[in-house]
Write a protein that holds these residues in place. Structure first.
Motif, PDB file in Angstrom:
ATOM      1  N   LYS A 209       0.836  -1.194   0.000  1.00 18.84           N
ATOM      2  CA  LYS A 209       0.000   0.000   0.000  1.00 18.84           C
ATOM      3  C   LYS A 209       0.875   1.249   0.000  1.00 18.84           C
ATOM      4  O   LYS A 209       1.853   1.336   0.753  1.00 18.84           O
ATOM      5  CB  LYS A 209      -0.919   0.006   1.221  1.00 18.84           C
ATOM      6  N   GLY A 210       0.513   2.184  -0.827  1.00 12.90           N
ATOM      7  CA  GLY A 210       1.321   3.392  -0.973  1.00 12.90           C
ATOM      8  C   GLY A 210       2.008   3.463  -2.315  1.00 12.90           C
ATOM      9  O   GLY A 210       2.401   4.542  -2.757  1.00 12.90           O
ATOM     10  N   ARG A 211       2.159   2.305  -2.977  1.00 16.48           N
ATOM     11  CA  ARG A 211       2.679   2.320  -4.338  1.00 16.48           C
ATOM     12  C   ARG A 211       1.567   2.770  -5.290  1.00 16.48           C
ATOM     13  O   ARG A 211       0.394   2.694  -4.980  1.00 16.48           O
ATOM     14  CB  ARG A 211       3.177   0.927  -4.745  1.00 16.48           C
ATOM     15  N   VAL A 212       1.971   3.219  -6.469  1.00 23.00           N
ATOM     16  CA  VAL A 212       0.994   3.627  -7.459  1.00 23.00           C
ATOM     17  C   VAL A 212       0.399   2.407  -8.144  1.00 23.00           C
ATOM     18  O   VAL A 212       1.018   1.337  -8.189  1.00 23.00           O
ATOM     19  CB  VAL A 212       1.610   4.589  -8.499  1.00 23.00           C
ATOM     20  N   SER A 213      -0.815   2.560  -8.669  1.00 25.24           N
ATOM     21  CA  SER A 213      -1.553   1.471  -9.296  1.00 25.24           C
ATOM     22  C   SER A 213      -2.140   1.946 -10.619  1.00 25.24           C
ATOM     23  O   SER A 213      -1.963   3.110 -11.011  1.00 25.24           O
ATOM     24  CB  SER A 213      -2.679   1.021  -8.368  1.00 25.24           C
ATOM     25  N   LYS A 214      -2.867   1.063 -11.279  1.00 26.37           N
ATOM     26  CA  LYS A 214      -3.577   1.482 -12.485  1.00 26.37           C
ATOM     27  C   LYS A 214      -4.502   2.656 -12.183  1.00 26.37           C
ATOM     28  O   LYS A 214      -4.616   3.594 -12.974  1.00 26.37           O
ATOM     29  CB  LYS A 214      -4.408   0.312 -13.042  1.00 26.37           C
ATOM     30  N   GLY A 215      -5.166   2.594 -11.035  1.00 24.55           N
ATOM     31  CA  GLY A 215      -6.077   3.665 -10.664  1.00 24.55           C
ATOM     32  C   GLY A 215      -5.381   5.002 -10.528  1.00 24.55           C
ATOM     33  O   GLY A 215      -5.959   6.047 -10.860  1.00 24.55           O
ATOM     34  N   THR A 216      -4.139   4.994 -10.051  1.00 21.79           N
ATOM     35  CA  THR A 216      -3.373   6.230  -9.936  1.00 21.79           C
ATOM     36  C   THR A 216      -3.119   6.818 -11.315  1.00 21.79           C
ATOM     37  O   THR A 216      -3.258   8.029 -11.524  1.00 21.79           O
ATOM     38  CB  THR A 216      -2.034   5.975  -9.229  1.00 21.79           C
ATOM     39  N   ALA A 217      -2.737   5.950 -12.255  1.00 23.44           N
ATOM     40  CA  ALA A 217      -2.490   6.410 -13.631  1.00 23.44           C
ATOM     41  C   ALA A 217      -3.779   6.900 -14.273  1.00 23.44           C
ATOM     42  O   ALA A 217      -3.796   7.946 -14.938  1.00 23.44           O
ATOM     43  CB  ALA A 217      -1.876   5.282 -14.451  1.00 23.44           C
TER      44      ALA A 217
END
Length: 493
Positions: A209-217
């Motif tokens: 948790k805290g890393r970027v994901s598809k949702g962040t992009a």
């Protein structure tokens, strides 16, 4: 999987001494001398090197002159808050009297290009690593593409036109480049974010948790398309966030501003810190001086009065006279003399039970609620009043069931909801400029009014916003000088 917070704690000293080898020498956009004994010849060997290199990219977010403080100074331009510190250059930003040498205008440039240089090297060398789990390799490349896009996004909204440095430029030693148009810059950001969305995982294990994901992009693509006035695209990618349970709004609004619950499904991007490691000064700049902070950001009366009477977000967002605040060693009473406006942001403050500021509180950089409201805005602007009701009501209902749902909401209701939901999160000034460019408002009527304290007294006189000059800040003069004239100053400066 590797816990990002643990990686930051374990590697922060290591990164500080060796990651700078990733930066190319003689790059005019980043004046940093390579340090340490690592080179591209003896690094990027295996999965551990890849993970450390990517951690070094996340680590830049801790910098005071990047997301720690300096990015949020730009929202002092808005009608929501006022400077509270002793920096004369903060006043220059707020009063639209800055120039190419103003401190806040120039210092963030370095850290954005440091991010770009580190991501470029990751994108050059990680594809060549064979001793690495394929899923980790894909994630690392996705993170590199995302953070390059994020750095260029911040350069775009601050300066408008800047040089683009990519992998080919690094390989060819081509660093002294002219700036490109805003649309060319947007196209580069779009390309990186689309690649990031393809490579990044949709979900993350609890340890990550805290890393970027598809949702962040997808979320940043939504913000990009709104800035680009590509409203249909904003709806397309924003809906990928709003309809995906992995990025659902947190159960409670306050969950986004709690040490225990900051890394929830709604938090698409935040600066990751753990008290004692990875210090970020974001809390320091917001907390009252009497309680361990520096009091640099004060909400003004106009923002506080924007909240509806039964909106519980108001008490979560602000400290006001008479409020009881648990600062660990005692439950203190807030008094109006702690701030020039009689208020502080409460949502960005936390104290340890033993006393002292709790630096485990995350710095929010992008939340799903932002994306919900951008989708609503795009729908209203393309399909008319009422088209964004579902997204606005999702945000309002999460805030409180007591808030009446909107029906047939137009831009005034959307503007209200963005202002109260996202206050202090560095969105207001950008929102006002986006709406002004689209001729939905006259921004000068917002900025040609004085800012008021809690008691109605004037604490900041009316200011003059000049369009199009003030849509962007000037290119730092020191970067133009280093380029020997290759970089050209923004128009009107």
């Amino acid at each position: 999987m590797v816990n990002l917070k643990d990686k930051i704690m374990q590697r922060i000293i290591y990164i500080g001494t060796c990651a700078l080898f990733l930066l190319a020498a003689s790059c005019n956009v980043l004046d940093v001398k390579p340090k340490g004994s690592y080179t591209t010849g003896n690094y990027w060997r295996n999965q551990s090197d890849a993970l450390d290199g990517i951690t070094g990219i996340y680590n830049i977010l801790l910098e005071e002159d990047y997301t720690g403080f300096n990015e949020f100074v730009f929202d002092n331009c808005s009608d929501d808050q006022i400077r509270g510190g002793d920096h004369d250059y903060d006043q220059a930003i707020e009063d639209f009297k800055y120039d190419p040498s103003t401190y806040s205008v120039r210092v963030g440039w370095r850290w954005k290009y440091e991010t770009i240089n580190r991501t470029n090297n990751a994108l050059i060398y990680i594809p060549k690593i064979t001793d690495i789990d394929p899923a980790i390799k894909s994630r690392c490349l996705g993170e590199a593409h995302f953070f390059r896009a994020f750095a260029y996004w911040r350069l775009l909204v601050v300066y408008g036109e800047v040089p683009i440095i990519t992998e080919d430029d690094v390989l060819n030693g081509n660093y002294n480049k002219p700036k490109v148009s805003s649309d060319t810059l947007r196209a580069q950001i779009e390309s990186d974010l689309l690649q990031a969305a393809d490579l990044l995982p949709e979900t993350l294990a609890s340890a990550d948790k805290g890393r970027v994901s598809k949702g962040t992009a997808w979320g940043l693509l939504t913000k990009l398309y709104m800035d680009w006035n590509k409203l249909d695209k904003a709806i397309e990618y924003g809906t990928k966030v709003t309809t995906n349970a992995n990025y659902a709004l947190a159960t409670n609004y306050a969950d986004n501003f709690s040490v225990a619950t900051g890394n929830n499904s709604e938090m698409l991007l935040a600066v990751q810190t753990v008290d004692g490691w990875g210090y970020s000064d974001f809390i320091t700049y917001h907390a009252p001086r009497a309680w361990g902070g520096w009091s640099f950001f004060y909400p003004v009366k106009g923002l506080v009065d924007e909240f509806e009477a039964n909106d519980p977000r108001k008490a979560i967002c602000f400290m006001g006279p008479g409020d009881k605040i648990d600062i660990g060693t005692e439950v203190a009473t807030y008094t109006a003399d702690l701030s020039s406006t009689g208020r502080h942001y409460r949502k960005f403050c936390a104290w340890k039970p033993s006393g002292g500021l709790n630096y485990s509180l995350k710095t929010p950089l992008m939340r799903s609620a932002d994306i919900y409201l951008l989708v609503a805005e795009a729908k209203i602007r393309t399909a008319g009043a009422g088209a964004g009701d579902a997204e606005i009501n999702a945000v309002r209902k999460r805030a409180s069931a007591a808030l009446p749902p909107v029906a047939g909401a137009g831009m005034p209701q959307l503007m209200h909801e963005r202002r109260v939901e996202l206050c202090g999160e560095n969105e207001r000034h950008q929102d006002l400029m986006r709406w002004d460019k689209a001729k939905l408002i006259d921004i000068t009527t917002y900025y040609n009014k004085p800012k008021l304290a809690y008691d109605g007294s004037v604490i900041e006189a009316a200011r003059t916003f000049v369009r199009p000059k003030h849509y962007y800040f000037p290119i730092p003069q020191q970067e133009i000088d280093r380029s020997k004239g290759v970089l050209i100053q923004n128009e009107n400066y």
